[in-house]
Design an enzyme around this catalytic site. Structure first.
Site, mmCIF file in Angstrom:
data_model
loop_
_atom_site.group_PDB
_atom_site.id
_atom_site.type_symbol
_atom_site.label_atom_id
_atom_site.label_comp_id
_atom_site.label_asym_id
_atom_site.label_seq_id
_atom_site.Cartn_x
_atom_site.Cartn_y
_atom_site.Cartn_z
ATOM 1 N N GLU A 8 -82.026 155.379 22.981
ATOM 2 C CA GLU A 8 -81.631 154.071 23.472
ATOM 3 C C GLU A 8 -82.600 152.946 23.110
ATOM 4 O O GLU A 8 -82.182 151.818 22.887
ATOM 5 C CB GLU A 8 -81.486 154.082 25.007
ATOM 6 C CG GLU A 8 -80.409 154.999 25.535
ATOM 7 C CD GLU A 8 -80.981 156.341 25.940
ATOM 8 O OE1 GLU A 8 -81.879 156.842 25.227
ATOM 9 O OE2 GLU A 8 -80.542 156.887 26.956
ATOM 10 N N ASP A 95 -80.191 159.525 27.265
ATOM 11 C CA ASP A 95 -80.578 160.119 28.548
ATOM 12 C C ASP A 95 -79.524 161.108 29.058
ATOM 13 O O ASP A 95 -78.325 160.934 28.839
ATOM 14 C CB ASP A 95 -80.784 159.024 29.600
ATOM 15 C CG ASP A 95 -81.992 158.158 29.285
ATOM 16 O OD1 ASP A 95 -82.875 158.623 28.554
ATOM 17 O OD2 ASP A 95 -82.036 157.019 29.761
ATOM 18 N N ASP A 97 -77.687 161.776 31.668
ATOM 19 C CA ASP A 97 -76.962 161.410 32.879
ATOM 20 C C ASP A 97 -75.650 160.772 32.443
ATOM 21 O O ASP A 97 -75.330 160.727 31.256
ATOM 22 C CB ASP A 97 -77.789 160.474 33.770
ATOM 23 C CG ASP A 97 -78.194 159.187 33.073
ATOM 24 O OD1 ASP A 97 -77.696 158.915 31.955
ATOM 25 O OD2 ASP A 97 -79.012 158.442 33.630
ATOM 26 N N GLU A 99 -74.692 157.695 32.351
ATOM 27 C CA GLU A 99 -74.884 156.530 31.498
ATOM 28 C C GLU A 99 -75.270 156.952 30.089
ATOM 29 O O GLU A 99 -74.736 156.450 29.099
ATOM 30 C CB GLU A 99 -75.970 155.633 32.095
ATOM 31 C CG GLU A 99 -76.056 154.261 31.460
ATOM 32 C CD GLU A 99 -74.944 153.330 31.904
ATOM 33 O OE1 GLU A 99 -74.683 152.362 31.183
ATOM 34 O OE2 GLU A 99 -74.341 153.581 32.961
ATOM 35 N N TYR A 320 -87.979 162.026 33.637
ATOM 36 C CA TYR A 320 -86.881 161.058 33.741
ATOM 37 C C TYR A 320 -86.804 160.487 35.151
ATOM 38 O O TYR A 320 -86.883 161.216 36.144
ATOM 39 C CB TYR A 320 -85.559 161.738 33.375
ATOM 40 C CG TYR A 320 -84.429 160.762 33.186
ATOM 41 C CD1 TYR A 320 -84.558 159.679 32.323
ATOM 42 C CD2 TYR A 320 -83.225 160.925 33.865
ATOM 43 C CE1 TYR A 320 -83.521 158.784 32.147
ATOM 44 C CE2 TYR A 320 -82.177 160.045 33.684
ATOM 45 C CZ TYR A 320 -82.331 158.973 32.824
ATOM 46 O OH TYR A 320 -81.298 158.087 32.647
ATOM 47 N N ARG A 322 -84.387 158.730 36.740
ATOM 48 C CA ARG A 322 -83.120 158.614 37.468
ATOM 49 C C ARG A 322 -82.676 160.019 37.862
ATOM 50 O O ARG A 322 -82.086 160.733 37.064
ATOM 51 C CB ARG A 322 -82.058 157.911 36.620
ATOM 52 C CG ARG A 322 -82.389 156.455 36.348
ATOM 53 C CD ARG A 322 -81.259 155.730 35.626
ATOM 54 N NE ARG A 322 -81.610 154.341 35.408
ATOM 55 C CZ ARG A 322 -82.219 153.868 34.323
ATOM 56 N NH1 ARG A 322 -82.531 154.709 33.347
ATOM 57 N NH2 ARG A 322 -82.505 152.594 34.199
ATOM 58 N N HIS A 367 -81.815 166.136 37.698
ATOM 59 C CA HIS A 367 -82.811 166.671 36.787
ATOM 60 C C HIS A 367 -83.940 167.197 37.670
ATOM 61 O O HIS A 367 -83.748 167.491 38.833
ATOM 62 C CB HIS A 367 -83.321 165.563 35.863
ATOM 63 C CG HIS A 367 -82.220 164.771 35.228
ATOM 64 N ND1 HIS A 367 -81.445 165.272 34.225
ATOM 65 C CD2 HIS A 367 -81.768 163.516 35.471
ATOM 66 C CE1 HIS A 367 -80.562 164.355 33.867
ATOM 67 N NE2 HIS A 367 -80.727 163.289 34.611
#
Length: 890
Positions: A8, A95, A97, A99, A320, A322, A367
């Site tokens: 990203e 990532d 997740d 998103e 990570y 989130r 996670h």
């Protein structure tokens, strides 16, 4: 063999490059490469006439989203396609997740790769984790993509359907949001509770006693057989003693008289109780607890916390950020236990490794917990961190290490002491103390409290050695008054805690939600508090009365559960959206009914007993008070609703009534009027019939009653010319603007500092030059990237209130999240500047024609046209790439 890895952000790309073997090219997508249209200009011409085009979602056919490549991402897409041409494999390393999965899917739709595609996932950016991820790739998880898409569509339907109702019925530029509006309601309901609150006062006694030379304190709890009242004994809405309470409310006179008598009375220790207690460490951080603790301990907002954590993750320092899971991997537990043993000794190590279970409602995307990356547990000093990154990393390090440390052991003592025993004044006092017998995990970390006055658990507060029958000496007895307090306003930490407990929204979105609430003017920051505004209260009133489900915490929490069911494949996306939007109680019908039936005046009017007959309303220009006689006056935007009383509203009206003719201007021969507007009182030269009458605001602290003709003439005479700048020869001016008094040199404006004695009417040239030089240093760009190819004017990088941005002439463009301000290139900046200019409807500035161009204007123009035409045609056809079916993409 060449492999293209897409992540990203450039920072993440730089970190990963260090760990990949030769043959891997790492590029950044700069976040999402596609999204729903953000403006009418982004809607493709072929669908612009469709009823649903404004929503960006085809509500007539399966709620299919309309995805476009924004202008600022077209260059990124072009570069990624060019890199993909030479690649034999494509790795999506976004990532792990919803998103990240969604970003990966959009990349597939836009890039349409003809080479093998692998999904590469990891929760920390270390060499071991990256190499392991290369060997354990998987396919794209379309269930996560579906769930993220359903969430995005749902948010768009709510925001784009309800926001126009707010514009029409309350004020422009307001917005509604699926989670945002619930969060505002939580703040507003607390503010109404504070407004409803009636304070009560009561007294008790505090004694200072001495036992064998050691002083300690004791609080009175009983007078005879009657318990003294505390704050819990009073009704919050009446201030009176609760009906079921038989507590004694002691007044000031009674308390003071009794204190005098007890000073000379006998004191005896009636009972001593000791109790051993143990405290266990808190679980390692998850997203929400990190936001809460960072707010409590180091004063970071949720947004600042997540921005800092993102940097730490992308630099490879933490896992990570989130996550809903407090679980630590076995490697992390071993590393934490080794750190405890090395730094504190074996006695501070928990007997067994600790593992924690999650308690988050609707937990998902789990996670590992947020912890230092790798297996070394390096400290912030060892990593060379500084500033916010050092503070937040230190918090994460301490919390992780503490989770594997031994319990703290406490000894708590409570003594009951009688005064004037056996007389009519017999009183009971209580004294409590605590000693930390073994600090255990307190050596590394102590959890914070939302109440800043509350003592932390690791604080020693010992009592002297007391035994039943001891007779301590009385040094002093003091009557202490107390007032019950309204419930505290929310902070970032407590709001995150409340939303998480209710199951509303996702912890990873709380930071952006709170940021939006403040940016939209629904709440203001007052220190650490989030104070709802009158605008937030009026908006909540409209939504609660007409779209009640949208601001109901239980309904919103259920929506989260249903989105999780879509992710798990237990519910279909289309029928769910159909019920939500088109059903009998669907959003579309609610919006249509609201537009027809909502009375703007009534919905934005608020009344309360504490305001008497005055009403508070919210209009296009902000909140104002309406008096019974019809007079109105603006309410300062920073006014906290629960702190405004009837007297304050009357004062706003009275200040407005101070409008008068101050006198006749000695030179202009026109009257000077004292008036009041949305931003406070001001003086005006001439009456309102003038096209543009000269107006100047009163300096802060100047009362309308203090304005005489001399002051009015001086204010109307602004701006003052103080002299010339010694370097440029340009004038230095002093004036008053919307944000207060300032001095100016060309385009540099520096605020005056009344606290330092500055006065706009008396400030001199030397002081002005000092302030301007100080402001110029602050205004200086962080970097100059170069010049714009079309204008030869500089493009600079600045740090602004809302983050870093690039500036070219009068165009400012925010640097996207994930792009390091220190690494952004001139080409990227030009792309951002041009996209921002196009969004505003500005034409790109044409380069100045050089002399030779005049000789063959026609030929040059034709050539330029031929060169540009194909580019436009190609750009128009690009969206066709996104038509690839989702299931094949994985």
């Amino acid at each position: 063999m060449k492999r293209l890895v897409v992540v990203e952000s450039p920072t993440k790309a730089r970190t990963i490059r260090k760990f990949l073997p030769p043959g891997y090219q790492v590029e950044a997508s700069m976040g999402h490469v596609r999204d729903l249209p953000s403006s009418a200009a982004e809607i493709p011409a072929k669908v612009k006439k469709e009823k649903w085009a404004r929503l960006g979602v085809n509500v007539a056919e399966g709620f299919e989203p309309l995805y476009v490549v924004p202008a600022d991402k077209k260059k990124v897409v072009k570069e990624l396609k060019a890199a993909l041409k030479d690649a034999d494999e494509l790795y999506l390393a976004t990532d792990e997740d919803r998103e990240g999965e969604s970003i990966g899917w959009h990349l597939l739709q836009v890039l349409a790769p003809k080479v093998p595609v692998k999904r590469m996932v990891f929760h920390e950016i270390t060499k071991d984790a990256i190499l392991k991820a290369l060997d354990q790739t998987r396919e794209l998880d379309t269930r996560l993509v579906d769930a993220q898409e359903a969430r995005r569509v749902l948010d768009r339907l709510v925001g784009y359907s309800v926001s126009p109702v707010l514009w029409k019925k309350i004020a422009p530029k307001l917005s509604a949001g699926r989670v945002q509006s619930v969060a505002v309601r939580v703040l507003v309901e607390r503010e109404w509770e504070r407004l409803d609150f009636v304070s009560a006062s009561y007294f008790d006694l505090a004694a200072t006693l001495v036992q064998k030379g050691t002083a300690f304190g004791a609080k009175m709890t009983h007078y005879g057989d009657r318990r003294l009242a505390t704050g819990k004994d009073f009704d919050e809405k009446t201030g009176k003693l609760l009906g079921k309470s038989d507590a004694l409310v002691m007044g000031e006179d009674q308390a003071s008289t009794l204190a005098g008598r007890l000073k000379g009375a006998g004191w005896r220790v009636a009972e001593v109780q000791q109790k051993k207690a143990r405290r266990s460490p808190a679980a390692p951080f998850i997203t929400s607890t990190l936001q809460q603790e960072a707010n409590r301990k180091i004063g970071m907002s949720a947004r600042r916390t997540m921005q800092t954590a993102q940097k730490l993750y992308e630099q490879g320092h933490i896992t990570y950020m989130r996550t809903d899971s407090p679980i630590l991997s076995s490697e992390a537990i071993d590393a934490a236990r080794k750190a405890v043993r090395d730094r504190y000794g074996d006695e501070y190590l928990s007997p067994k490794p600790r593992q924690y279970s999650g308690k988050v409602r609707n937990a998902q995307e789990a996670h590992e917990a947020i912890r230092p990356a790798g297996t070394q547990m390096r400290t912030r000093k060892e990593l060379g961190l500084s500033g916010d990154e050092a503070k937040l990393y230190d918090l994460i390090w301490k919390r992780t290490v503490a989770s594997q440390m031994a319990e703290a052991r406490l000894l708590r003592t409570r003594a009951t002491i009688l005064a004037a025993e056996g007389t009519d004044d017999e009183s009971t006092f209580r004294s409590s103390g605590q000693v930390v017998e073994f600090a255990g995990f307190f050596r590394a970390y102590v959890e914070g409290r939302d109440d800043p006055s509350a003592a932390l658990d690791d604080r020693d507060n010992p009592l002297p050695a007391l035994a039943e029958g001891d007779t301590p000496d009385c040094k002093d007895v003091e009557a202490q008054g107390h007032e019950t307090k309204p419930p505290s306003r929310y902070t970032d930490a407590s709001l995150v805690q409340a939303l998480e407990k209710a199951g509303v929204g996702r912890p990873s979105t709380y930071a952006s939600i709170i940021d939006t609430i403040v940016r939209r003017g629904y709440a203001l920051r007052n220190g650490n508090q989030l104070v709802p505004t009158f605008t937030g209260m009026a908006t909540t009133n409209l939504l609660a009365k007409n779209f009640d489900r949208l601001v109901d915490t239980q309904f919103t929490a259920r929506m989260e559960e249903e989105l999780d069911e879509i992710a798990a494949g237990d519910q279909e996306r289309r029928p769910y959206l159909e019920r939500f939007f088109n059903g009998p109680e669907g959003l579309e019908k609610k919006v249509e009914a609201g537009v027809e039936t909502i009375d703007p005046r009534e919905i934005s009017t608020m009344r309360h007993a504490k305001w008497g007959d005055y009403e508070v309303r919210v209009g296009r220009y902000g909140p104002y008070v309406a008096a019974p006689g019809g007079e109105t006056a603006s309410i300062p935007p920073e006014a906290a609703p629960a702190d405004v009383l009837e007297a304050d509203l009357a004062a706003f009206i009275d200040a407005n009534e101070d409008e008068r003719v101050v006198g006749i201007h000695p030179e202009a021969g026109q009257p000077i009027l004292l008036k009041s507007g949305p931003y406070g009182p001001y003086v005006q030269l001439g009456d309102d019939d003038e096209k543009k009458p000269k107006r100047t605001s009163l300096p802060k602290g100047t009362q309308p009653a203090d304005v005489d003709l001399d002051l009015a003439v001086a204010l109307i005479g602004l701006p003052r010319t103080l002299g010339e700048h010694p370097e440029t020869g340009k004038p230095i001016l002093a004036n008053i603007g919307r944000y207060g008094p300032y001095v100016q040199h060309e385009r540099t404006y520096a605020s005056l500092k009344p606290a330092d004695g500055d006065n706009v009417l008396t400030v001199e040239l030397d002081r002005a030059l000092e302030l301007i030089a100080e402001k110029a240093r602050k205004n200086a760009p962080l970097r100059t990237l170069g010049t714009h190819p079309e204008t030869d004017k500089a493009i600079d990088v600045f740090e602004g209130r809302y983050g870093p941005y690039v500036k070219h002439e009068k165009t400012n463009a925010t640097i996207p999240k994930g792009v390091d301000k220190d690494e952004i290139t001139l080409e990227q900046a030009v792309e951002l500047i041009d996209a921002k200019a196009a969004k505003k409807g500005k034409k790109k500035p044409a380069a100045k024609k050089k002399a030779p161009a005049k000789k063959k204007p026609a030929a040059k123009k034709t050539t330029a046209a031929k060169k540009k035409a194909p580019a436009k045609k190609t750009a128009a056809k690009k969206p066709a790439a996104k038509a690839a079916p989702r299931k094949k993409a994985s």
